[in-house]
Design a protein around this motif. Structure first.
Motif, PDB file in Angstrom:
ATOM      1  N   GLN A 103       0.847  -1.180   0.000  1.00 51.11           N
ATOM      2  CA  GLN A 103       0.000   0.000   0.000  1.00 51.11           C
ATOM      3  C   GLN A 103       0.892   1.243   0.000  1.00 51.11           C
ATOM      4  OE1 GLN A 103      -2.310  -1.197   3.594  1.00 51.11           O
ATOM      5  NE2 GLN A 103      -4.097  -0.859   2.300  1.00 51.11           N
ATOM      6  N   TRP A 120      -6.549   7.105  -2.482  1.00 53.22           N
ATOM      7  CA  TRP A 120      -6.065   6.129  -3.454  1.00 53.22           C
ATOM      8  C   TRP A 120      -4.838   5.380  -2.938  1.00 53.22           C
ATOM      9  CZ3 TRP A 120      -9.056   4.911  -7.439  1.00 53.22           C
ATOM     10  CH2 TRP A 120      -9.975   5.848  -7.914  1.00 53.22           C
ATOM     11  N   ASN A 122      -4.423   3.856  -0.282  1.00 54.72           N
ATOM     12  CA  ASN A 122      -4.764   2.656   0.473  1.00 54.72           C
ATOM     13  C   ASN A 122      -4.968   1.445  -0.425  1.00 54.72           C
ATOM     14  OD1 ASN A 122      -4.750   3.944   3.030  1.00 54.72           O
ATOM     15  ND2 ASN A 122      -6.784   4.778   2.625  1.00 54.72           N
ATOM     16  N   SER A 123      -4.895   1.633  -1.740  1.00 55.81           N
ATOM     17  CA  SER A 123      -4.991   0.510  -2.668  1.00 55.81           C
ATOM     18  C   SER A 123      -3.788  -0.411  -2.490  1.00 55.81           C
ATOM     19  CB  SER A 123      -5.059   1.010  -4.115  1.00 55.81           C
ATOM     20  OG  SER A 123      -6.169   1.857  -4.297  1.00 55.81           O
ATOM     21  N   SER A 124      -3.969  -1.682  -2.850  1.00 52.53           N
ATOM     22  CA  SER A 124      -2.917  -2.687  -2.659  1.00 52.53           C
ATOM     23  C   SER A 124      -2.346  -3.096  -4.007  1.00 52.53           C
ATOM     24  CB  SER A 124      -3.499  -3.909  -1.941  1.00 52.53           C
ATOM     25  OG  SER A 124      -2.555  -4.938  -1.842  1.00 52.53           O
ATOM     26  N   ASP A 151      -8.955   0.724  -3.510  1.00 52.56           N
ATOM     27  CA  ASP A 151      -9.673   1.043  -2.280  1.00 52.56           C
ATOM     28  C   ASP A 151      -9.952   2.530  -2.266  1.00 52.56           C
ATOM     29  OD1 ASP A 151     -10.687   1.422   0.209  1.00 52.56           O
ATOM     30  OD2 ASP A 151      -9.055   0.461   1.299  1.00 52.56           O
ATOM     31  N   HIS A 152     -11.209   2.877  -2.561  1.00 53.56           N
ATOM     32  CA  HIS A 152     -11.606   4.282  -2.582  1.00 53.56           C
ATOM     33  C   HIS A 152     -13.090   4.353  -2.243  1.00 53.56           C
ATOM     34  CE1 HIS A 152     -12.391   8.372  -3.988  1.00 53.56           C
ATOM     35  NE2 HIS A 152     -11.091   8.564  -3.958  1.00 53.56           N
ATOM     36  N   PRO A 157     -17.071  -1.824  -4.124  1.00 50.52           N
ATOM     37  CA  PRO A 157     -16.081  -2.632  -3.400  1.00 50.52           C
ATOM     38  C   PRO A 157     -15.481  -3.726  -4.275  1.00 50.52           C
ATOM     39  CG  PRO A 157     -18.309  -3.256  -2.759  1.00 50.52           C
ATOM     40  CD  PRO A 157     -18.444  -2.048  -3.640  1.00 50.52           C
ATOM     41  N   ASP A 158     -14.319  -4.209  -3.859  1.00 54.14           N
ATOM     42  CA  ASP A 158     -13.672  -5.377  -4.467  1.00 54.14           C
ATOM     43  C   ASP A 158     -13.355  -5.185  -5.950  1.00 54.14           C
ATOM     44  OD1 ASP A 158     -13.923  -6.715  -2.022  1.00 54.14           O
ATOM     45  OD2 ASP A 158     -15.950  -7.363  -2.525  1.00 54.14           O
ATOM     46  N   ARG A 160     -10.631  -5.144  -8.764  1.00 54.37           N
ATOM     47  CA  ARG A 160      -9.270  -5.652  -8.966  1.00 54.37           C
ATOM     48  C   ARG A 160      -8.885  -5.445 -10.429  1.00 54.37           C
ATOM     49  NH1 ARG A 160      -7.619 -11.021 -10.307  1.00 54.37           N
ATOM     50  NH2 ARG A 160      -9.769 -11.710  -9.901  1.00 54.37           N
TER      51      ARG A 160
END
Length: 230
Positions: A103, A120, A122-124, A151-152, A157-158, A160
């Motif tokens: 992250q 943004w 916090n995205s993985s 993750d925003h 949600p979810d 990818r």
């Protein structure tokens, strides 16, 4: 060399633009030989900031030998591996990198004009790749694979995004670029020209949610021309 603590400020003035400034604190420890063609240094960046970002503490090893300079990121809590190499005879930079569920918020804080983009970070990101650039030939090549979990708060949600891509200064090839979410799957296989950013290839929709809760599955062909797309 044993530089216990150093402070540097940089103010880059550009014509008709606001000046860019950087502030950094660092520690350095290591050795040079008497001809300065071999070196082994540990550089600890205690602080690096500008009006747009703040970088967390980082440690790098710099090794100069056999007419090559290598900069390696020393492993820490952030799951990021970096190796930057410069070959003096070939005048070529190369960057090898690998991340695993990283992250960006673990390493970078955005400030000032970029503050709004903090969510943004916090995205993985899981990725692996190589980028090389030859100064004399002005040649750029890259090859990478990556997977991003977005993750925003404004996105479903979810989500990818995964891709395998390679390319040069003129275009990037995706094999493929895939967006997964609970709204369906969209994937693109083809290339994008940088001169106009037009895509060319195939777009596939698989069980994509449409109006009135209906689902769509279809395949489209994209053809790009100098000034148009069909």
């Amino acid at each position: 060399i044993n530089l216990r603590k150093g402070t540097a400020r940089f103010n880059l003035n550009q014509e008709n633009k606001e000046p860019l400034w950087f502030f950094t604190k660092l520690k350095t420890k290591g050795t040079f030989n008497n001809t300065f063609d071999k070196a082994d240094l540990i550089v600890r960046i205690l602080h690096l900031s500008s009006e747009s970002f703040i970088l967390e503490k980082q440690t790098f090893q710099l090794v100069l030998k056999d007419q090559k300079l290598e900069v390696v990121k020393i492993q820490d809590k952030a799951p990021v591996d970096l190796l930057l190499t410069y070959d003096f005879p070939d005048k070529e930079f190369s960057l090898d990198f690998e991340t695993e569920n990283w992250q960006p918020s673990q390493m970078i804080t955005l400030t000032g004009p970029l503050y709004a983009y903090i969510p943004w970070l916090n995205s993985s990101l899981t990725s692996r790749g190589t980028i090389s650039y030859n100064i004399e030939e002005n040649a750029l090549d890259y090859n990478l694979s990556s997977e991003i979990f977005l993750d925003h708060p404004m996105l479903p949600p979810d989500i990818r995004i995964s891709t395998d891509l390679y390319g040069d200064r003129e275009m990037a090839f995706f094999k493929p670029l895939v967006v997964h979410s609970n709204l369906g799957i969209i994937d693109f296989t083809g290339n994008i020209l940088f001169k106009n950013f037009f895509p060319e290839g195939f777009v596939r929709l698989a069980n994509v949610k449409a109006m009135q809760d209906k689902r769509i599955s279809a395949t489209f062909t994209l053809d790009s021309y100098d000034e148009s797309l069909s």
